[in-house]
Every structure is written in C-alpha cells, then in structure tokens.
Motif scaffolding. Structure first.
Motif, PDB file in Angstrom:
ATOM      1  N   LYS A 176       0.811  -1.194   0.064  1.00  0.00           N
ATOM      2  CA  LYS A 176       0.063   0.022   0.006  1.00  0.00           C
ATOM      3  C   LYS A 176       0.979   1.335  -0.095  1.00  0.00           C
ATOM      4  CE  LYS A 176      -4.080   2.033   2.189  1.00  0.00           C
ATOM      5  NZ  LYS A 176      -4.885   1.909   3.380  1.00  0.00           N
ATOM      6  N   VAL A 177       0.910   2.083  -1.151  1.00  0.00           N
ATOM      7  CA  VAL A 177       1.727   3.175  -1.237  1.00  0.00           C
ATOM      8  C   VAL A 177       1.097   4.348  -1.984  1.00  0.00           C
ATOM      9  CG1 VAL A 177       2.799   2.120  -3.461  1.00  0.00           C
ATOM     10  CG2 VAL A 177       4.149   3.824  -2.318  1.00  0.00           C
ATOM     11  N   LYS A 178       1.614   5.282  -1.487  1.00  0.00           N
ATOM     12  CA  LYS A 178       0.916   6.652  -2.103  1.00  0.00           C
ATOM     13  C   LYS A 178       2.225   7.647  -2.432  1.00  0.00           C
ATOM     14  CE  LYS A 178      -3.410   7.011   0.461  1.00  0.00           C
ATOM     15  NZ  LYS A 178      -4.247   7.864   1.198  1.00  0.00           N
ATOM     16  N   ILE A 179       2.241   8.774  -3.311  1.00  0.00           N
ATOM     17  CA  ILE A 179       3.264   9.350  -3.705  1.00  0.00           C
ATOM     18  C   ILE A 179       2.739  10.756  -3.853  1.00  0.00           C
ATOM     19  CG2 ILE A 179       2.595   9.321  -6.187  1.00  0.00           C
ATOM     20  CD1 ILE A 179       5.573   9.264  -6.724  1.00  0.00           C
ATOM     21  N   ILE A 180       3.480  11.797  -3.279  1.00  0.00           N
ATOM     22  CA  ILE A 180       3.339  13.081  -3.217  1.00  0.00           C
ATOM     23  C   ILE A 180       4.350  13.640  -3.913  1.00  0.00           C
ATOM     24  CG2 ILE A 180       2.690  15.083  -1.862  1.00  0.00           C
ATOM     25  CD1 ILE A 180       1.510  13.693   0.305  1.00  0.00           C
ATOM     26  N   GLU A 181       3.868  14.791  -5.091  1.00  0.00           N
ATOM     27  CA  GLU A 181       5.162  15.528  -5.579  1.00  0.00           C
ATOM     28  C   GLU A 181       5.046  16.900  -5.202  1.00  0.00           C
ATOM     29  OE1 GLU A 181       6.705  15.434  -9.917  1.00  0.00           O
ATOM     30  OE2 GLU A 181       4.838  16.683  -9.937  1.00  0.00           O
ATOM     31  N   THR A 182       6.288  17.487  -4.749  1.00  0.00           N
ATOM     32  CA  THR A 182       6.130  19.010  -4.367  1.00  0.00           C
ATOM     33  C   THR A 182       6.536  19.653  -5.672  1.00  0.00           C
ATOM     34  OG1 THR A 182       6.909  18.393  -2.212  1.00  0.00           O
ATOM     35  CG2 THR A 182       6.966  20.771  -2.757  1.00  0.00           C
ATOM     36  N   LYS A 183       5.602  20.639  -6.074  1.00  0.00           N
ATOM     37  CA  LYS A 183       6.058  21.370  -7.258  1.00  0.00           C
ATOM     38  C   LYS A 183       7.125  22.321  -6.912  1.00  0.00           C
ATOM     39  CE  LYS A 183       2.893  19.124  -9.727  1.00  0.00           C
ATOM     40  NZ  LYS A 183       3.110  18.387 -10.732  1.00  0.00           N
ATOM     41  N   ASP A 184       7.756  22.802  -8.123  1.00  0.00           N
ATOM     42  CA  ASP A 184       8.776  23.841  -8.138  1.00  0.00           C
ATOM     43  C   ASP A 184       9.771  23.759  -7.215  1.00  0.00           C
ATOM     44  OD1 ASP A 184       7.270  25.194 -10.197  1.00  0.00           O
ATOM     45  OD2 ASP A 184       5.963  25.818  -8.690  1.00  0.00           O
ATOM     46  N   GLU A 185      10.045  22.511  -6.657  1.00  0.00           N
ATOM     47  CA  GLU A 185      11.207  22.336  -5.459  1.00  0.00           C
ATOM     48  C   GLU A 185      12.280  21.185  -6.097  1.00  0.00           C
ATOM     49  OE1 GLU A 185      12.139  23.946  -3.115  1.00  0.00           O
ATOM     50  OE2 GLU A 185      10.126  25.223  -2.462  1.00  0.00           O
ATOM     51  N   ALA A 186      13.456  21.354  -5.728  1.00  0.00           N
ATOM     52  CA  ALA A 186      14.648  20.728  -5.961  1.00  0.00           C
ATOM     53  C   ALA A 186      14.636  19.641  -4.869  1.00  0.00           C
ATOM     54  CB  ALA A 186      15.723  21.456  -6.332  1.00  0.00           C
ATOM     55  N   HIS A 187      15.920  18.710  -5.033  1.00  0.00           N
ATOM     56  CA  HIS A 187      16.483  17.761  -4.261  1.00  0.00           C
ATOM     57  C   HIS A 187      16.516  18.137  -2.874  1.00  0.00           C
ATOM     58  CE1 HIS A 187      17.566  13.675  -3.527  1.00  0.00           C
ATOM     59  NE2 HIS A 187      18.759  13.979  -3.063  1.00  0.00           N
ATOM     60  N   VAL A 188      16.048  17.460  -1.971  1.00  0.00           N
ATOM     61  CA  VAL A 188      16.080  17.967  -0.397  1.00  0.00           C
ATOM     62  C   VAL A 188      16.013  19.221  -0.063  1.00  0.00           C
ATOM     63  CG1 VAL A 188      17.206  15.517   0.136  1.00  0.00           C
ATOM     64  CG2 VAL A 188      18.758  17.721  -0.373  1.00  0.00           C
ATOM     65  N   PHE A 189      15.060  19.694  -0.665  1.00  0.00           N
ATOM     66  CA  PHE A 189      14.589  21.328  -0.479  1.00  0.00           C
ATOM     67  C   PHE A 189      14.394  21.598   1.105  1.00  0.00           C
ATOM     68  CE2 PHE A 189      10.550  19.451  -1.267  1.00  0.00           C
ATOM     69  CZ  PHE A 189       9.840  19.948  -0.184  1.00  0.00           C
ATOM     70  N   HIS A 190      13.883  20.783   1.842  1.00  0.00           N
ATOM     71  CA  HIS A 190      13.756  20.877   3.264  1.00  0.00           C
ATOM     72  C   HIS A 190      14.860  20.848   4.123  1.00  0.00           C
ATOM     73  CE1 HIS A 190      14.401  16.569   2.696  1.00  0.00           C
ATOM     74  NE2 HIS A 190      14.401  16.391   4.239  1.00  0.00           N
ATOM     75  N   VAL A 191      15.900  20.277   3.565  1.00  0.00           N
ATOM     76  CA  VAL A 191      17.473  20.480   4.409  1.00  0.00           C
ATOM     77  C   VAL A 191      17.899  21.713   4.114  1.00  0.00           C
ATOM     78  CG1 VAL A 191      19.430  19.548   4.681  1.00  0.00           C
ATOM     79  CG2 VAL A 191      17.599  17.921   4.110  1.00  0.00           C
ATOM     80  N   PHE A 192      17.940  22.352   2.899  1.00  0.00           N
ATOM     81  CA  PHE A 192      18.422  23.503   2.507  1.00  0.00           C
ATOM     82  C   PHE A 192      17.417  24.733   2.927  1.00  0.00           C
ATOM     83  CE2 PHE A 192      20.677  20.757  -0.473  1.00  0.00           C
ATOM     84  CZ  PHE A 192      21.839  20.820  -0.211  1.00  0.00           C
ATOM     85  N   HIS A 193      16.318  24.604   2.913  1.00  0.00           N
ATOM     86  CA  HIS A 193      15.500  25.526   3.325  1.00  0.00           C
ATOM     87  C   HIS A 193      14.442  25.063   4.232  1.00  0.00           C
ATOM     88  CE1 HIS A 193      16.929  27.592   0.016  1.00  0.00           C
ATOM     89  NE2 HIS A 193      16.797  26.583  -0.752  1.00  0.00           N
ATOM     90  N   PRO A 194      14.712  24.741   5.567  1.00  0.00           N
ATOM     91  CA  PRO A 194      13.742  24.148   6.640  1.00  0.00           C
ATOM     92  C   PRO A 194      12.709  25.049   7.136  1.00  0.00           C
ATOM     93  CG  PRO A 194      15.985  24.699   7.865  1.00  0.00           C
ATOM     94  CD  PRO A 194      15.877  25.032   6.108  1.00  0.00           C
ATOM     95  N   ASP A 195      13.060  26.417   6.669  1.00  0.00           N
ATOM     96  CA  ASP A 195      11.939  27.392   7.352  1.00  0.00           C
ATOM     97  C   ASP A 195      10.678  27.803   6.009  1.00  0.00           C
ATOM     98  OD1 ASP A 195      12.738  27.480   9.771  1.00  0.00           O
ATOM     99  OD2 ASP A 195      14.264  29.080   9.340  1.00  0.00           O
ATOM    100  N   SER A 196      10.804  27.083   5.089  1.00  0.00           N
ATOM    101  CA  SER A 196      10.036  27.525   3.820  1.00  0.00           C
ATOM    102  C   SER A 196       8.664  27.027   3.765  1.00  0.00           C
ATOM    103  CB  SER A 196      10.685  27.002   2.416  1.00  0.00           C
ATOM    104  OG  SER A 196      10.490  25.612   2.527  1.00  0.00           O
ATOM    105  N   GLU A 197       7.623  27.626   3.155  1.00  0.00           N
ATOM    106  CA  GLU A 197       6.542  27.011   3.005  1.00  0.00           C
ATOM    107  C   GLU A 197       6.337  25.784   2.461  1.00  0.00           C
ATOM    108  OE1 GLU A 197       2.459  26.941   3.456  1.00  0.00           O
ATOM    109  OE2 GLU A 197       3.977  28.311   4.438  1.00  0.00           O
ATOM    110  N   SER A 198       7.052  25.334   1.650  1.00  0.00           N
ATOM    111  CA  SER A 198       6.954  23.893   1.148  1.00  0.00           C
ATOM    112  C   SER A 198       7.467  23.054   2.194  1.00  0.00           C
ATOM    113  CB  SER A 198       7.950  23.728  -0.077  1.00  0.00           C
ATOM    114  OG  SER A 198       7.620  24.702  -1.227  1.00  0.00           O
TER     115      SER A 198
END
Length: 313
Positions: free
Chosen positions: A276-298
């Motif tokens: 049982k698997v689902k996928i979510i794509e984040t638009k307009d973002e690159a690889h590991v954006f959450h590490v480089f921009h931990p305070d972003s809206e994305s």
C-alpha cells in the motif's frame, strides 16, 4: 605518496591513498532548552562503531513526560549519498525539531558510519541497530518512556530514504524485533541501476549523472555495480510473504529533482508487489529542499503531510 583525487563534489574529496576530506556546513548543538515547541539531546547507540543519534521530543512530552499518552516514534536517516551528512547539520536539526513539534512525535535521528571508509551494507546494519537500541532503551531512557513501539515510522531523505526501505525489510525478517514499523516515509529516495533513466540520458544531465555515479562507486561493495541490491531495488531478494508484511509507504518526490524518476519507479515497483503506497510530488522544488530551506512554506507543507500520514495509521 600518490594523492590523486579519485572522487570529488561540493562536500567531499576522496584521494587515491584512501584519505577522505569532508567539507562540513554549519552545525547545531543539541539543547535541553525548549525551542519552538521541542528540545533535543544526543545519545550513543553503539560507542564501538560508533553510532550516535539525536532525540527530539515535543514540548508536551518535555513538560510532563510521565503523565502523557504514548507518542509515535519517527526514526530518521539523513541523506548524503551514504558518504556525507549528519543529524547535527543545521538544516536537519531545524527540520527534525520542527517536525517533532508539528507531528507530536518523538524523532530519533541517526548518525551512521559513512562510506567510502564504511561501504554498504554497513549503513543499513548501523541503522537497523537503532531499532534494537530503541526497544532496549525504552524502559531506562526517560525521553523514551512515552514512546509507542507499536507506532514506529522510518523516514529519511535521499540515501536515507533508501536506508528506510532496507531497514523495514530487516525488521520484517527479524522475528525477535520488538519494534513494529507501521509506515515508511522516503523523501526523494536515492536509488539507481546500470540502466539509465530517460532524464539521465538527456542533454545537460552529464554533471548530475557523474555525481550520482561517484557516490554509488564510493558506497557500494567492492566488485559491485549499480545493480547491487542496495542500489537497484528490483534486484532485492524479497519473498512474497515478506512483501505482504511490508508497511504502508508514503513517498515524497520533488518536481525539479534529478532523482524524480527514480522515486516514481520505486512507487510503481511497490504497487506491483502489493504494497500500500502513495506518492506526493512537491511542485517547483529540487532535491532535499527541506534540508536547505527548513523554514520554507514547502517544508511546512511537507511536515504536515508527514504528520497526517503518521496519525492516519
């Protein structure tokens, strides 16, 4: 002495004599002070190897640990092509602390041994050790007394997403494992194969392909290629019974990520195995954006999506 550079990127340089130089970005110390809804401390999982970790707990747990209901546990494995990265890096520290507060979960972030000094499967073995440590420390580690070992989730970005997959399989196979993995949340997972994807063969992809190939060459066992089972999930020897026990999966991919196709292929592969698997794509973002921009809206959206998955199972 021959000191020819045999592999190099923005964060690592490897020389022919085996010497490795890592360029470490800004780091953050653990702090017992409450900050933005969480606090954290560092622990040792295995002093001989060594394997360490950083525990994040939300404010509610920090203020009245013994009186609160059990909380889910998310074990996180950092990325970095198996060769670089640390839970102490500033981006990981802030992302995981905020995730702990947002999801009201205990987060255990693992610092495993790195390649090329410690080639695969050592990272897999180190990270699986963290599950055993968790089950053993629950009764003695005050920060884990409210940990619900029937609600454990595995997550990680890039190579860490790959590790989450491998650790889940090891947990299924270990009949003495007291931790129940309810779900895994790979973020921009790092897989590969000898066969190139469509994106990898396009003009303009040469630098990304070169970098990926270097990290795989540095991390896989001597004599292996990119069809090594830790790299190419299609080559993993997993029985139908084991696939039937595989936890629910939520895979995150980023629209502008060079590894996007690999993440999509991983989802389709799991579907064929009955997972049982689902996928979510984040638009307009690159690889590991959450590490480089931990305070972003994305990143905030990503954290809330992870929270919803954790509390839906």
């Amino acid at each position: 002495m021959d000191t020819t550079v045999t592999g190099s990127s923005e964060f690592i340089k490897v020389f022919s004599d085996g010497t490795v130089e890592r360029f470490i970005p800004e780091t953050a110390p653990a702090s017992l002070d409450l900050y933005k809804g969480y606090k954290c401390k560092d622990v040792t999982i295995d002093p001989l190897k060594p394997i360490t970790a950083r525990i994040f707990i939300p404010t509610t747990t920090a203020t009245a640990t013994s009186k609160l209901p059990l909380l889910p546990v998310l074990i996180y494995f950092h990325g970095g092509g198996f060769c670089i990265g640390s839970t102490t890096w500033l981006g990981y520290h802030h992302f995981l602390g905020d995730l702990s507060a947002t999801s009201e979960s205990i987060v255990l972030s693992i610092d495993y041994r790195l390649a090329p000094e410690n080639k695969l499967p050592i990272a897999y073995e180190d990270c699986y050790t963290s599950l055993i440590w968790l089950s053993q420390q629950k009764l003695t580690e005050s920060w884990l007394k409210n940990a619900d070992l029937s609600q454990v989730f595995l997550s990680g970005d890039s190579a860490g997403g790959n590790i989450a997959h491998q650790v889940a399989i090891r947990a299924i196979r270990d009949k003495e494992c007291l931790v129940r993995v309810k779900g895994i949340l790979p973020i921009h997972p790092y897989f590969g194969s000898e066969k190139r994807t469509e994106l990898e063969t396009k003009d303009g992809s040469a630098e990304e392909v070169k970098s990926n190939d270097m990290f795989w060459r540095l991390s896989i066992p001597e004599g292996s290629n990119r069809d090594y089972e830790g790299c190419n999930f299609e080559w993993m020897q997993v029985s139908l019974t084991e696939w039937s026990r595989f936890p629910n999966v939520l895979v995150f991919v980023a629209e502008l990520d060079f590894l996007n196709e690999r993440g999509v292929a991983y989802v389709e592969f799991l579907k064929k195995k009955g997972v049982k698997v689902k996928i979510i794509e984040t638009k307009d973002e690159a690889h590991v954006f959450h590490v480089f921009h931990p305070d972003s809206e994305s990143t905030r959206v990503l954290q809330n999506q992870m929270k919803e998955f954790i509390h839906s199972l």
